[in-house]
Each structure stands twice: as structure tokens, then as C-alpha cells.
Design a protein around this motif. Sequence first.
Motif, PDB file in Angstrom:
ATOM      1  N   CYS A 291      24.198  -0.822  33.952  1.00 36.64           N
ATOM      2  CA  CYS A 291      25.450  -0.480  33.655  1.00 36.64           C
ATOM      3  C   CYS A 291      25.886  -0.649  32.073  1.00 36.64           C
ATOM      4  O   CYS A 291      27.221  -0.504  31.586  1.00 36.64           O
ATOM      5  CB  CYS A 291      26.495  -1.694  34.113  1.00 36.64           C
ATOM      6  N   GLY A 292      24.948  -0.946  31.239  1.00 30.02           N
ATOM      7  CA  GLY A 292      25.213  -0.475  29.879  1.00 30.02           C
ATOM      8  C   GLY A 292      25.483  -1.607  28.888  1.00 30.02           C
ATOM      9  O   GLY A 292      26.038  -1.861  27.995  1.00 30.02           O
ATOM     10  N   PHE A 293      25.177  -2.985  29.491  1.00 31.68           N
ATOM     11  CA  PHE A 293      25.514  -4.162  29.003  1.00 31.68           C
ATOM     12  C   PHE A 293      24.367  -4.458  28.097  1.00 31.68           C
ATOM     13  O   PHE A 293      23.087  -4.391  28.529  1.00 31.68           O
ATOM     14  CB  PHE A 293      25.716  -5.286  30.033  1.00 31.68           C
ATOM     15  N   GLU A 294      24.273  -5.266  26.866  1.00 26.81           N
ATOM     16  CA  GLU A 294      23.425  -5.602  26.106  1.00 26.81           C
ATOM     17  C   GLU A 294      22.485  -6.393  26.734  1.00 26.81           C
ATOM     18  O   GLU A 294      21.223  -6.234  26.417  1.00 26.81           O
ATOM     19  CB  GLU A 294      23.877  -6.085  24.751  1.00 26.81           C
ATOM     20  N   SER A 295      22.738  -7.434  27.616  1.00 25.68           N
ATOM     21  CA  SER A 295      22.043  -8.302  28.084  1.00 25.68           C
ATOM     22  C   SER A 295      22.547  -8.806  29.431  1.00 25.68           C
ATOM     23  O   SER A 295      23.682  -8.685  29.644  1.00 25.68           O
ATOM     24  CB  SER A 295      21.620  -9.521  27.264  1.00 25.68           C
ATOM     25  N   ALA A 296      21.844  -9.905  30.154  1.00 24.78           N
ATOM     26  CA  ALA A 296      22.413 -10.219  31.435  1.00 24.78           C
ATOM     27  C   ALA A 296      23.461 -11.495  30.876  1.00 24.78           C
ATOM     28  O   ALA A 296      24.475 -11.413  31.630  1.00 24.78           O
ATOM     29  CB  ALA A 296      21.233 -11.135  32.013  1.00 24.78           C
ATOM     30  N   ASP A 297      23.203 -11.798  29.765  1.00 23.01           N
ATOM     31  CA  ASP A 297      24.186 -12.947  29.325  1.00 23.01           C
ATOM     32  C   ASP A 297      25.899 -12.372  29.023  1.00 23.01           C
ATOM     33  O   ASP A 297      26.654 -12.781  29.295  1.00 23.01           O
ATOM     34  CB  ASP A 297      23.964 -13.889  28.112  1.00 23.01           C
ATOM     35  N   THR A 298      25.525 -11.105  28.435  1.00 23.78           N
ATOM     36  CA  THR A 298      26.510 -10.178  28.072  1.00 23.78           C
ATOM     37  C   THR A 298      27.427  -9.992  29.405  1.00 23.78           C
ATOM     38  O   THR A 298      28.529  -9.893  29.385  1.00 23.78           O
ATOM     39  CB  THR A 298      26.476  -9.174  27.301  1.00 23.78           C
ATOM     40  N   LEU A 299      26.578  -9.756  30.341  1.00 26.84           N
ATOM     41  CA  LEU A 299      27.221  -9.054  31.620  1.00 26.84           C
ATOM     42  C   LEU A 299      27.907 -10.207  32.234  1.00 26.84           C
ATOM     43  O   LEU A 299      29.097 -10.221  32.749  1.00 26.84           O
ATOM     44  CB  LEU A 299      26.287  -8.618  32.484  1.00 26.84           C
ATOM     45  N   ARG A 300      27.341 -11.666  32.122  1.00 27.79           N
ATOM     46  CA  ARG A 300      27.995 -12.795  32.800  1.00 27.79           C
ATOM     47  C   ARG A 300      29.139 -13.075  32.360  1.00 27.79           C
ATOM     48  O   ARG A 300      30.264 -13.438  32.775  1.00 27.79           O
ATOM     49  CB  ARG A 300      26.892 -13.764  32.622  1.00 27.79           C
ATOM     50  N   ARG A 301      29.301 -12.926  30.741  1.00 29.99           N
ATOM     51  CA  ARG A 301      30.376 -13.381  29.964  1.00 29.99           C
ATOM     52  C   ARG A 301      31.458 -12.254  30.295  1.00 29.99           C
ATOM     53  O   ARG A 301      32.693 -12.771  30.487  1.00 29.99           O
ATOM     54  CB  ARG A 301      29.931 -13.470  28.465  1.00 29.99           C
ATOM     55  N   THR A 302      31.177 -11.084  30.297  1.00 24.59           N
ATOM     56  CA  THR A 302      32.089 -10.081  30.424  1.00 24.59           C
ATOM     57  C   THR A 302      32.648 -10.268  31.862  1.00 24.59           C
ATOM     58  O   THR A 302      34.176  -9.883  32.091  1.00 24.59           O
ATOM     59  CB  THR A 302      31.537  -8.459  29.882  1.00 24.59           C
ATOM     60  N   PHE A 303      31.842 -10.119  32.795  1.00 24.89           N
ATOM     61  CA  PHE A 303      32.431 -10.241  34.300  1.00 24.89           C
ATOM     62  C   PHE A 303      33.338 -11.394  34.448  1.00 24.89           C
ATOM     63  O   PHE A 303      34.228 -11.254  34.946  1.00 24.89           O
ATOM     64  CB  PHE A 303      31.073 -10.432  35.041  1.00 24.89           C
ATOM     65  N   SER A 304      32.797 -12.586  33.969  1.00 21.80           N
ATOM     66  CA  SER A 304      33.593 -13.779  34.225  1.00 21.80           C
ATOM     67  C   SER A 304      34.974 -13.757  33.330  1.00 21.80           C
ATOM     68  O   SER A 304      35.739 -14.221  33.952  1.00 21.80           O
ATOM     69  CB  SER A 304      32.861 -15.181  33.926  1.00 21.80           C
TER      70      SER A 304
END
Length: 333
Positions: A291-304
Amino acid sequence: MRKITVGMVLFPGFQLLDIAGPKDAFAEVRILSQGACEYEMLTIGTTRGSVLSSSGLTVMPDRTIFDPCPHFDTVIVPGGLGVFEVLEDSTLSEWLAKQHKSTRRIAAICNGVFAFGAAGMIDNRTVTTHWMDATRLSSMFPKAKIEPDQIYVKDDRLYTTAGVTAGIDLALVMIEEDFGRKMALDVAKYLIVYVRRAGGQSQFSPLLETQAASDSQIQSIQQYLLDNLHLNHTTTSLARRLKMSPRNLSRIFTKECGVSLIAFLNDARIDAARRYLESTRHPIGEIAKRCGFESADTLRRTFSRRLQISPVEYRQRFRSGNPVNEAVRESGR
């Protein structure tokens, strides 16, 4: 015994669950308190005789807006498609305006807030409604401040909620105000619902609502983004594809779509992540990459931050198929 009188308005085409959900939640208070606390609930029809709900079931109101009514502590107006048929009913508007002045609090569930708008009750107020009706509410009542992602909003004595089941959330809020958090928690446990639901309406609603015209250059960029979310896009790189300046692309995109190019891209990435969480068992790290997020942590932070719920919680609630233990997969390894 402490008794609180609640009036529930019924109009033809009302959403039955908007009334039944809060009514059941309120009724549990008397049972769980062993009679020490009670909500006395009366249904108030906008017409004489039985009232047909949107589901086809009928309810015989205890009173009508034409009859003498007791003093209500709380008045609740449900939603339902029928609300748009009663917006021009001056009798209902006058009745609601009068109740607003005399009651301790007045609430609308789902699009029941449109009846409040017609009664002049939401000007310069912060309100919410079902995500599908937020744009229409804003258009019809531009002086109201709409919070489309909230499950419920309280503005002084005025309460509004999202759609349908949010009426139960509203009832739990009122129970906590009236009889304390323990009582609200006990009722929630009995009903097997959360006393505070995690996340806003965005977890249920689509984020990408605006599409450019099919013959537009902007539509081609939108489609390119949706097909290539994994790439590192910038306004400059996308402008280069269309052979225009970044400033001009930003201006045209916002004009045609109502959102900025970057906002569209961010929403598209979150929507794609939601679909992966709902339909696959891919690890969070793999979803982030696709999905184009830099990392799993970036996805978690953005999603939340965007949906007020973590990817893990979202997957647990919405993934299709039988639930399985995703602990290892959620680690992102």
C-alpha cells in the motif's frame, strides 16, 4: 426510587432499532438496580393511530404530539427515511423546539438530526449523523458544524449520533451520566456491547467518495495512483506524467475532487490496507509494502490516527471467514 422520564418520538418510516436499542438498554437499568433506578419511557407519535416503521413493523404510541404530555427529562428522535417526509411539519418542529427549551437533554439518532435542523436547533451547534447523510446535512443546514466521523456528539444539552446501532452507544452515555459508570458497564455487559466503541464512523464508511470526471486528466492520475499505491509518489512526479507544473496539478486536482492530491493518495492507501485486512491473512508488514507505507509501524500509526482503531483490531472485527489466531502474522514478520 429515582425515575427519569424519556419521550421517544415516532414518525412514519422511523428506524425501529433506533427506538428498540435505547429502550432495551434503559430497561436493563431497573432490572440491574433491582428497582432502585428506572427510566419511564413513553413513545410519542407524530400522527394519530399506529405508526409504521421502515422495517414494516408497527408501533402504537403512548401519546401523540397533539396530546398533553408529562414533563420529559429526555427526548429522543430516531432516524429513518421517513424523517425527510416530516421536515416540513411545523407542528413537529414547534413541538421539538418547545421540548428543547424544557428538557434536560434532547437527542437525535442517525438522520433524526434533520428534524432538529428543521426546528432551528442545530445552528452554530456541533452535531453528527450517519456518514452517508453528512454531506446532505451540511448542505441543508450550513450553520451547523458537522463531525462526520463521530459515533456521538454532545453539545451542551443537544446529543446527536451516527446511524442505527449508535442509539445504543447514546443510551449507554446517558446511563453513565445518570447512574454512574458501573451501571453503564453492567448494562453494556448484559447487552454484549462495548460501553465505549473504539474508532469512529470511518471504520465503516468508504474514504474515497470523490472521483474526477471520466474524461479528465485528473481521473487518469487517480487511476494511476490506485493501480500503483506501492510507489513513492510526489506531486512533482505526478505532474511530470501530465506534463504540467506541480502547482497547476494541485490546483486542478483539488478543484475537481474536493480534496488535495496527497489527501486522496493517503485515503487510497488506507482503503487498500482495509481491504487487505478484511480479505487476506497477509502480515502487516506485507500490507504496508503493497500500500506504499514506509514500514509496518508507519501503517499502524497512520491507520490508528485516521480510523481511531488499530489494524489488528480492525482485522479482528471485519476480516471475512472464520476467526483464526493471527498473533504471529500481526507481528509484521
